[in-house]
Motif scaffolding. Structure first.
Motif, PDB file in Angstrom:
ATOM      1  N   PRO A  10      46.462  41.045  44.603  1.00 19.26           N
ATOM      2  CA  PRO A  10      47.563  41.966  44.896  1.00 19.26           C
ATOM      3  C   PRO A  10      47.021  43.338  45.307  1.00 19.26           C
ATOM      4  CG  PRO A  10      47.806  40.954  42.711  1.00 19.26           C
ATOM      5  CD  PRO A  10      46.444  40.585  43.208  1.00 19.26           C
ATOM      6  N   LEU A  11      47.790  44.058  46.111  1.00 17.70           N
ATOM      7  CA  LEU A  11      47.360  45.390  46.562  1.00 17.70           C
ATOM      8  C   LEU A  11      47.005  46.286  45.376  1.00 17.70           C
ATOM      9  CD1 LEU A  11      47.011  47.520  48.815  1.00 17.70           C
ATOM     10  CD2 LEU A  11      49.468  47.994  48.611  1.00 17.70           C
ATOM     11  N   ALA A  12      47.784  46.169  44.297  1.00 18.26           N
ATOM     12  CA  ALA A  12      47.557  47.021  43.119  1.00 18.26           C
ATOM     13  C   ALA A  12      46.189  46.762  42.489  1.00 18.26           C
ATOM     14  CB  ALA A  12      48.663  46.782  42.087  1.00 18.26           C
ATOM     15  N   GLU A  13      45.550  45.637  42.819  1.00 20.33           N
ATOM     16  CA  GLU A  13      44.235  45.316  42.248  1.00 20.33           C
ATOM     17  C   GLU A  13      43.096  45.616  43.236  1.00 20.33           C
ATOM     18  OE1 GLU A  13      44.106  41.470  40.376  1.00 20.33           O
ATOM     19  OE2 GLU A  13      46.010  41.817  39.331  1.00 20.33           O
ATOM     20  N   ALA A  14      43.296  46.658  44.054  1.00 19.06           N
ATOM     21  CA  ALA A  14      42.269  47.036  45.033  1.00 19.06           C
ATOM     22  C   ALA A  14      40.939  47.342  44.348  1.00 19.06           C
ATOM     23  CB  ALA A  14      42.741  48.230  45.854  1.00 19.06           C
ATOM     24  N   GLY A  15      40.994  47.977  43.166  1.00 16.41           N
ATOM     25  CA  GLY A  15      39.759  48.296  42.438  1.00 16.41           C
ATOM     26  C   GLY A  15      38.998  47.036  42.068  1.00 16.41           C
ATOM     27  N   LYS A  16      39.737  46.025  41.617  1.00 20.75           N
ATOM     28  CA  LYS A  16      39.109  44.745  41.262  1.00 20.75           C
ATOM     29  C   LYS A  16      38.463  44.106  42.505  1.00 20.75           C
ATOM     30  CE  LYS A  16      40.541  40.466  39.015  1.00 20.75           C
ATOM     31  NZ  LYS A  16      41.691  39.742  38.476  1.00 20.75           N
ATOM     32  N   ALA A  17      39.154  44.243  43.642  1.00 21.36           N
ATOM     33  CA  ALA A  17      38.616  43.701  44.900  1.00 21.36           C
ATOM     34  C   ALA A  17      37.288  44.377  45.233  1.00 21.36           C
ATOM     35  CB  ALA A  17      39.624  43.906  46.030  1.00 21.36           C
ATOM     36  N   HIS A  18      37.216  45.704  45.054  1.00 21.61           N
ATOM     37  CA  HIS A  18      35.962  46.414  45.349  1.00 21.61           C
ATOM     38  C   HIS A  18      34.852  45.971  44.394  1.00 21.61           C
ATOM     39  CE1 HIS A  18      37.080  50.008  48.089  1.00 21.61           C
ATOM     40  NE2 HIS A  18      37.840  48.967  48.357  1.00 21.61           N
ATOM     41  N   SER A  19      35.202  45.797  43.107  1.00 23.73           N
ATOM     42  CA  SER A  19      34.177  45.359  42.141  1.00 23.73           C
ATOM     43  C   SER A  19      33.626  43.996  42.547  1.00 23.73           C
ATOM     44  CB  SER A  19      34.769  45.259  40.732  1.00 23.73           C
ATOM     45  OG  SER A  19      35.222  46.516  40.317  1.00 23.73           O
ATOM     46  N   ALA A  20      34.516  43.107  42.986  1.00 20.90           N
ATOM     47  CA  ALA A  20      34.081  41.766  43.400  1.00 20.90           C
ATOM     48  C   ALA A  20      33.172  41.847  44.616  1.00 20.90           C
ATOM     49  CB  ALA A  20      35.295  40.887  43.688  1.00 20.90           C
ATOM     50  N   LEU A  21      33.506  42.736  45.562  1.00 21.95           N
ATOM     51  CA  LEU A  21      32.697  42.873  46.779  1.00 21.95           C
ATOM     52  C   LEU A  21      31.318  43.435  46.442  1.00 21.95           C
ATOM     53  CD1 LEU A  21      32.959  42.549  49.903  1.00 21.95           C
ATOM     54  CD2 LEU A  21      33.516  44.964  49.992  1.00 21.95           C
ATOM     55  N   GLU A  22      31.308  44.507  45.655  1.00 25.33           N
ATOM     56  CA  GLU A  22      30.036  45.159  45.312  1.00 25.33           C
ATOM     57  C   GLU A  22      29.160  44.265  44.446  1.00 25.33           C
ATOM     58  OE1 GLU A  22      30.330  49.736  44.689  1.00 25.33           O
ATOM     59  OE2 GLU A  22      32.203  48.837  44.022  1.00 25.33           O
TER      60      GLU A  22
END
Ligand SMILES: NC(=O)c1ccc[n+]([C@@H]2O[C@H](COP(=O)([O-])OP(=O)(O)OC[C@H]3O[C@@H](n4cnc5c(N)ncnc54)[C@H](OP(=O)(O)O)[C@@H]3O)[C@@H](O)[C@H]2O)c1
Length: 327
Positions: free
Chosen positions: A300-312
């Motif tokens: 979800p858009l609200a989990e953008a931070g989680k998306a960045h953690s997964a990418l990094e």
């Protein structure tokens, strides 16, 4: 009222916080877009940490998305409510449920290409197109070196360059990634953390070197990439995943009359004709199966931070896409 991720400071994934934002009504040449899928890229991480200071704060990050036009101002080149579109932009604002977009950036989505797939592949695919057809034109019989060959852009470079008839040498960080690079068509794969990739490239090319080296890794590989080039070969440094590259004296290129490029996609798609040429070739490569969107991790858009953690943290094997409706 729609949500957007608004950054007020640089920092860790926690600075990506949701906020209600009224996008407003579209003026002349503008579209209002309800976004359905938003691509997450390494560029977004560099913006979040402050390595790139290209987003003014407070600001909404994000450089690619797909969605549906909900309203159109005057002079929008035929775009109308209901049109499915996608875009890449250097002006940010993609991490939002709804936004105003210059119609000049909107690309009509082919029916066969879903929104999530489009948002997961457009920027990377257009980057591959720029690298293989514009910065250097890859021809049958050429030899191409692709660093981080199992990465997002790397996989597309392997697929497209082999389709163009080149021999591809890919470098990767692990055995698992070696399998991915081979599955994408790489003819030779080098584990560049445990092998001397310059010596291996010289061996594979019988001492000749490669016609072009695509290097997105930067600091760790840059000088080695130069040593892999054939006479008149080109070094294309298009990223810095391991850190920025040290200054280089032009005389260093004279040993084999080499050329150095440092391209940025947005400079190659300035103006409608250039944008349509690169996007059109990318959509065609997808339609022909040369490029295949991998299944994306959808958050979800609200989990953008989680998306960045997964990418990094390199936790996601494929692309990551934010889906506003999934919240
Ligand atoms: N110039 C442009 O217009 C443009 C456009 C799009 C993307 N890019 C750049 O292209 C690069 C690739 O983008 P992508 O989204 O496709 O990413 P990616 O290739 O999926 O990820 C980066 C890869 O780089 C390798 N790597 C080597 N050293 C690393 C380090 N210290 N930290 C992290 N990764 C390291 C890793 O592969 P291994 O484990 O195999 O080493 C990693 O998987 C990025 O640098 C991005 O900024 C540039």
């Amino acid at each position: 009222m729609p949500q957007a991720i608004v950054m007020t400071e640089y920092g860790g994934p926690e600075v990506l916080r949701g906020q209600i934002v009224d996008p407003g009504t579209p003026g002349p040449g503008e579209l209002r877009v309800r976004q359905t899928a938003i691509g997450v890229n390494f560029h977004d991480v560099y913006v979040r940490t402050g390595l790139y200071k290209t987003l003014s704060l407070p600001g909404i990050p994000g450089i690619e998305a797909a969605g549906v036009v909900t309203a159109a101002g005057r002079d929008t080149d035929g775009f109308a409510p209901g049109d499915r579109i996608a875009y890449v932009t250097s002006s940010y604002g993609a991490y939002a449920e709804e936004r105003i977009l210059p119609a000049a950036l909107a690309l009509r989505l082919p029916d066969a290409l879903g929104d999530v797939a489009a948002a997961s592949i457009l920027l990377k695919g257009m980057t591959a197109c720029m690298l293989l057809q514009h910065v250097h034109q890859v021809r049958p019989g050429q030899t191409v070196l692709v660093h981080a060959a199992a990465g997002g852009v790397g996989q597309l470079l392997c697929r497209w360059a082999t389709h163009l008839g080149a021999t591809v040498i890919g470098t990767v960080g692990s055995e698992e990634k070696a399998r991915i690079a081979r599955a994408c068509g790489a003819n030779h794969v080098i584990l560049y953390r445990s092998e001397d990739f310059v010596a291996r490239v010289r061996e594979i090319t019988a001492g000749e070197g490669v016609d072009v080296a695509y290097d997105s890794v930067g600091r760790d590989t840059f000088l080695g990439s130069l040593d892999c080039l054939a006479y008149l070969g080109k070094l294309v440094n298009f990223g810095q995943s391991s850190g920025p590259v040290d200054p280089l004296a032009p005389s260093r290129l004279a040993a084999r009359s080499n050329a150095l490029f440092r391209p940025i996609l947005f400079h190659y798609v300035r103006g409608r004709a250039a944008l349509e040429a690169v996007a059109g070739a990318t959509f065609q490569a997808i339609a022909e199966g040369v490029l295949r969107p991998d299944p994306a991790l959808q958050l979800p858009l609200a989990e953008a931070g989680k998306a960045h953690s997964a990418l990094e943290g390199r936790q996601a094997p494929g692309p990551i896409v934010l889906v506003p409706d999934a919240g």
